[in-house]
Scaffold this motif. Structure first.
Motif, PDB file in Angstrom:
ATOM      1  N   ARG A  83      57.911   3.935   1.188  1.00 30.46           N
ATOM      2  CA  ARG A  83      58.666   4.643   2.231  1.00 30.46           C
ATOM      3  C   ARG A  83      59.084   3.755   3.403  1.00 30.46           C
ATOM      4  N   PRO A  84      58.206   2.885   3.932  1.00 29.82           N
ATOM      5  CA  PRO A  84      58.644   2.043   5.057  1.00 29.82           C
ATOM      6  C   PRO A  84      59.821   1.128   4.697  1.00 29.82           C
ATOM      7  N   VAL A  85      59.823   0.582   3.495  1.00 27.56           N
ATOM      8  CA  VAL A  85      60.911  -0.304   3.080  1.00 27.56           C
ATOM      9  C   VAL A  85      62.195   0.496   2.873  1.00 27.56           C
ATOM     10  N   VAL A  86      62.087   1.650   2.241  1.00 25.01           N
ATOM     11  CA  VAL A  86      63.266   2.511   2.049  1.00 25.01           C
ATOM     12  C   VAL A  86      63.849   2.874   3.412  1.00 25.01           C
ATOM     13  N   TYR A  87      62.982   3.208   4.346  1.00 25.54           N
ATOM     14  CA  TYR A  87      63.437   3.541   5.694  1.00 25.54           C
ATOM     15  C   TYR A  87      64.187   2.378   6.337  1.00 25.54           C
ATOM     16  N   MET A 116      59.204  11.489   2.293  1.00 24.64           N
ATOM     17  CA  MET A 116      60.118  10.656   3.087  1.00 24.64           C
ATOM     18  C   MET A 116      60.363  11.285   4.447  1.00 24.64           C
ATOM     19  N   GLN A 117      60.558  12.603   4.468  1.00 26.25           N
ATOM     20  CA  GLN A 117      60.780  13.280   5.740  1.00 26.25           C
ATOM     21  C   GLN A 117      59.541  13.188   6.622  1.00 26.25           C
ATOM     22  N   ASP A 118      58.354  13.267   6.020  1.00 23.62           N
ATOM     23  CA  ASP A 118      57.117  13.055   6.788  1.00 23.62           C
ATOM     24  C   ASP A 118      57.158  11.696   7.474  1.00 23.62           C
ATOM     25  N   GLU A 122      57.181  10.770  11.383  1.00 19.17           N
ATOM     26  CA  GLU A 122      56.122   9.938  11.960  1.00 19.17           C
ATOM     27  C   GLU A 122      56.681   8.814  12.825  1.00 19.17           C
ATOM     28  N   VAL A 123      57.794   8.219  12.396  1.00 14.02           N
ATOM     29  CA  VAL A 123      58.363   7.103  13.167  1.00 14.02           C
ATOM     30  C   VAL A 123      59.362   7.573  14.216  1.00 14.02           C
ATOM     31  N   GLY A 124      59.553   8.884  14.321  1.00 14.02           N
ATOM     32  CA  GLY A 124      60.446   9.432  15.338  1.00 14.02           C
ATOM     33  C   GLY A 124      61.920   9.289  15.010  1.00 14.02           C
ATOM     34  N   GLU A 125      62.247   9.128  13.737  1.00 13.96           N
ATOM     35  CA  GLU A 125      63.639   8.966  13.318  1.00 13.96           C
ATOM     36  C   GLU A 125      64.345  10.324  13.282  1.00 13.96           C
ATOM     37  N   THR A 126      65.453  10.409  14.011  1.00  9.90           N
ATOM     38  CA  THR A 126      66.226  11.652  14.013  1.00  9.90           C
ATOM     39  C   THR A 126      67.624  11.474  13.420  1.00  9.90           C
ATOM     40  N   GLY A 127      68.010  10.238  13.127  1.00 15.72           N
ATOM     41  CA  GLY A 127      69.345   9.988  12.603  1.00 15.72           C
ATOM     42  C   GLY A 127      69.425   9.936  11.089  1.00 15.72           C
ATOM     43  N   ILE A 128      68.269  10.007  10.435  1.00 11.57           N
ATOM     44  CA  ILE A 128      68.212  10.006   8.968  1.00 11.57           C
ATOM     45  C   ILE A 128      67.395  11.209   8.552  1.00 11.57           C
TER      46      ILE A 128
END
Length: 161
Positions: A83-87, A116-118, A122-128
Motif C-alpha cells: 500500500r505505501p508504494v502504491v500510494y 487502500m482507503q484505510d 491514515e496518511v491524511g490523503e484527501t485527493g486520492i
C-alpha cells in the motif's frame, strides 16, 4: 469451551487474509459503464483527457480469460504490504481514483479497496480515493464481452459459463 466462529474447520488452512487487519474504511462503487467511459476518454492519442485513475486487478491465479485494458495486476494476497508504494506512485502520477476489481468484486476487490482507503485515511490523503468496480471482471465480460480487454481468451469464458 466454545470454538472461534471465524476459525476454519479442523484441518483446513485459514483464509489468506486471516493474519491481516480487518479493513475499517468504506468505499464507493463505480459502475462498469463508468469505467468504460473513463477508458474511452483517456485512451492514448492527442485528443484524449489526462488519466487520473488507476485500474487494479487483484486476482492472483484466476485471471485466465483476460483483464480490463490498462489494468495492473496486484494480487490481493500480497497487496496489504504494498500500500505505501502504491500510494507514492499514485501521488506522483496525479492519480485521483484507484479502481479495484477481482472476479466479481465482492471479496478480494472490496477488501483491497478498503485496505487502500484505510491507508489513505491514515496518511491524511484527501485527493486520492479507493473505489470498487461493481461486478468485477465477470460483470465486465457480461456487459462488454471482449471490448477493452487485454489477453482475452474466449475459451476461458466458455469454460466458466
Amino acid at each position: 469451551m466454545s470454538a472461534d466462529a471465524n476459525a476454519p474447520p479442523s484441518g483446513e488452512a485459514p483464509p489468506w487474509w486471516a493474519g491481516l487487519p480487518e479493513p475499517r474504511a468504506t468505499c464507493e462503487t463505480i459502475e462498469i459503464s463508468e469505467v468504460m467511459d473513463l477508458l474511452e476518454k483517456t485512451n492514448i492519442g492527442p485528443n484524449y483527457e489526462r488519466r487520473s485513475f488507476l485500474l487494479v486487478d487483484v486476482r492472483r491465479n484466476d485471471w485466465d480469460g483476460g483483464a480490463v485494458a490498462t489494468s495492473i495486476n496486484l494480487p490481493a494476497q500480497s497487496f496489504f504490504q504494498t500500500r505505501p508504494v502504491v500510494y507514492q506512485l499514485c501521488k506522483q502520477a496525479g492519480i485521483e481514483k484507484i479502481i479495484f476489481y477481482c472476479g466479481s468484486s465482492v471479496g478480494r476487490g472490496t477488501r483491497t479497496a478498503r485496505w487502500m482507503q484505510d491507508y489513505l485515511n491514515e496518511v491524511g490523503e484527501t485527493g486520492i480515493r479507493a473505489v470498487i468496480m461493481a461486478g468485477g471482471i465477470k460483470g465486465w465480460h457480461k456487459t462488454f464481452g471482449d471490448k477493452m480487454m487485454e489477453n482475452y481468451d474466449e475459451k476461458a469464458w466458455t469454460a466458466k459459463a
